[in-house]
Write an enzyme that holds these catalytic residues in place. Structure first.
Site, PDB file in Angstrom:
ATOM      1  N   GLU A   1       1.271   3.838   1.831  1.00  0.00           N
ATOM      2  CA  GLU A   1       1.955   4.254   3.055  1.00  0.00           C
ATOM      3  C   GLU A   1       3.190   3.395   3.310  1.00  0.00           C
ATOM      4  O   GLU A   1       4.262   3.902   3.662  1.00  0.00           O
ATOM      5  CB  GLU A   1       1.011   4.143   4.261  1.00  0.00           C
TER       6      GLU A   1
ATOM      7  N   CYS B   1      -5.774   1.752   5.776  1.00  0.00           N
ATOM      8  CA  CYS B   1      -6.423   0.498   6.144  1.00  0.00           C
ATOM      9  C   CYS B   1      -5.926   0.073   7.532  1.00  0.00           C
ATOM     10  O   CYS B   1      -5.005   0.671   8.094  1.00  0.00           O
ATOM     11  CB  CYS B   1      -6.148  -0.581   5.109  1.00  0.00           C
TER      12      CYS B   1
ATOM     13  N   CYS C   1      -2.124  -0.514   7.564  1.00  0.00           N
ATOM     14  CA  CYS C   1      -1.321   0.714   7.497  1.00  0.00           C
ATOM     15  C   CYS C   1      -1.502   1.568   8.746  1.00  0.00           C
ATOM     16  O   CYS C   1      -0.549   2.181   9.228  1.00  0.00           O
ATOM     17  CB  CYS C   1      -1.684   1.502   6.243  1.00  0.00           C
TER      18      CYS C   1
ATOM     19  N   HIS D   1       0.835  -1.191   0.000  1.00  0.00           N
ATOM     20  CA  HIS D   1       0.000   0.000   0.000  1.00  0.00           C
ATOM     21  C   HIS D   1       0.876   1.250   0.000  1.00  0.00           C
ATOM     22  O   HIS D   1       2.049   1.194   0.385  1.00  0.00           O
ATOM     23  CB  HIS D   1      -0.902   0.002   1.239  1.00  0.00           C
TER      24      HIS D   1
END
Lengths: 175, 288
Positions: free
Chosen positions: A58, A87, A90, A56
């Protein structure tokens, strides 16, 4: 923490990262990390190209920052601007690095870890330190990007669905 | 955790899913006290004139109170959240039920999935017992047991090699069809200076790198779909959610942690999340 104009500028940069993800056929989520009023890290979703569901925006940005010499302790004075609410994974990772604060565009009803599905960002129990988070900045632009992505067929999915009949809805957004 | 199965030197117990850990929640319903003779007629009226039960189909419609000649029945008319009292009165006003003795009672909001829940729920109002069919006691064949035992031993070794700073953890990914470990990793936070390089994240990355390098036609899969993950201790919240994103089939872990993603959030079985996996807590035998 920076005035509103500055916040809009940073979220604009995060949206550009999301646009880059969209162009690369990735889920269009982008982010920038900001310290002392300057962008110190960027990332966007890379799950499809990496064949790794954890790449992801991040985590991609954090890994690159640390590899290029950013010090873990400096996350404590660093803010994250991300187009979609982090999410659960993260949100927990941001606790582990000790982020100062998170600003996000739209909420993430399926996976959100800053309150939408689980309150990972503010919960006293999980590892790392809680942090403040706030959503809504350029929310509609972030949603539009996701909708554009999801009306397109995702050829990487195990069972790609035919989406020729799908229409891009924008009437409810203020763009 | 009552259901255990022995795999070599380990006792493997399924971790309850979110529904099984649910505590008692109730909602209000309008009820009426009636005689046994009135029961079928009033149920006919309720079915036609009042909103159907929504989301509490596990609740029994009628409760018996008292015994013998003094027995009476209490019947659920409808849920308070679907009809206001004034509306209810209006609907029964011009019927033969105008004089009903109406009260508000509490009923359990969710089905009872365990015997313990069933006993607590039915103390509030009679409910059906609905053990989840997908949650049978784990049964592992002889070859499964050997595979699980070997994989758990491996992650324990990985953990022991990991530097002894108390943070080290070992993780392996296994293929349940071939019954063999296909990737392994130890915690790399210290050596990398990256606090996110937990063993689980490293192991998922190994699988992804291999998948990215796979030639067309070679066997492989989508992410870690359906694979087994073995961990020397319970994955943290980040790692547990990474396993959801990776679509794993089963997680076996040794040392539990209160702050972990399974113990604290039941991430393996959250109803809002788009993927669930079966989770087993494993305990080494005393002589292990």
């Amino acid at each position: 923490m920076g005035d509103e104009e500055e916040q809009r500028r940073f979220m604009g940069e995060a949206l550009r990262m999301a646009e880059e993800a969209y162009e690369a056929a990735e889920v269009p989520v982008g982010c920038v990390f900001v310290r002392d009023g300057a962008v110190v890290g960027r990332g966007r979703n890379e799950t499809n190209v990496a064949k790794n569901g954890t790449r992801h925006a991040e985590l991609v940005a954090i890994d690159r920052m640390l590899e290029s010499g950013f010090r873990v302790e400096d996350f404590g004075t660093t803010q994250l601007y991300v187009t979609v609410e982090p999410c659960v994974m993260c949100a927990a990772a941001l606790r582990l690095v000790g982020i100062e604060r998170v600003v996000y565009g739209c909420a993430n009803d399926r996976f959100g870890g800053c309150g939408s599905v689980l309150p990972v960002s503010s919960d006293p129990v999980p590892d790392g330190a809680p942090y403040p988070s706030e959503g809504g900045l350029f929310r509609d632009q972030a949603i539009l990007m996701l909708r554009k992505f999801y009306v397109r067929e995702n050829a990487v999915a195990p069972q790609p669905r035919k989406k020729a009949a799908r229409e891009l809805k924008t009437q409810d957004l203020q763009l | 955790m009552a259901e255990g199965a022995r795999c070599g030197r380990y006792l493997v117990e399924r971790v309850p899913i979110e529904e099984e850990r649910q505590s008692l929640e109730t909602e209000d319903v309008f009820t009426a006290r009636i005689t046994a003779q009135q029961a079928s007629r009033i149920l006919g009226f309720v079915g036609k004139a009042l909103p159907r039960l929504d989301g509490i189909e596990h609740v029994k419609r009628v409760r018996r109170e008292g015994h013998g000649a003094a027995a009476s029945l209490q019947v659920i008319l409808c849920q308070c959240r679907l009809l206001e009292r004034a509306q209810l009165d209006a609907r029964i006003q011009s019927t033969e039920w105008a004089d009903l003795d109406i009260a508000v009672s509490k009923v359990p909001t969710t089905p009872a999935y365990t015997k313990d829940q069933f006993d607590r729920w039915r103390a509030v109002w009679p409910v059906a017992y609905r053990p989840l069919a997908k949650l049978k006691k784990p049964e592992f064949g002889e070859r499964d047991q050997e595979y699980i035992d070997a994989a758990l031993r491996l992650v324990q070794q990985l953990c022991d090699q990991g530097g002894g700073d108390g943070r080290a953890a070992g993780v392996a990914i296994g293929d349940p069809q071939a019954r063999r470990v296909v990737a392994q990793a130890a915690d790399a936070t210290s050596e990398s200076g990256n606090p996110l390089r937990h063993a689980t994240m490293c192991c998922i990355a190994h699988m992804a790198d291999r998948e990215a390098g796979r030639e067309a036609g070679e066997p492989g899969g989508h992410l870690c779909e359906g694979l087994d993950v073995f961990a020397s201790r319970e994955p943290c919240v980040m790692c547990a959610m990474a396993l959801v994103h990776s679509r794993i089939g089963r997680l076996f872990f040794l040392e539990p942690r209160d702050s972990g993603g399974i113990s604290h959030y039941s991430i393996h079985s959250r109803q809002q999340l788009n993927h669930h996996f079966t989770c087993f807590r494993c305990v080494g035998a005393a002589d292990g």
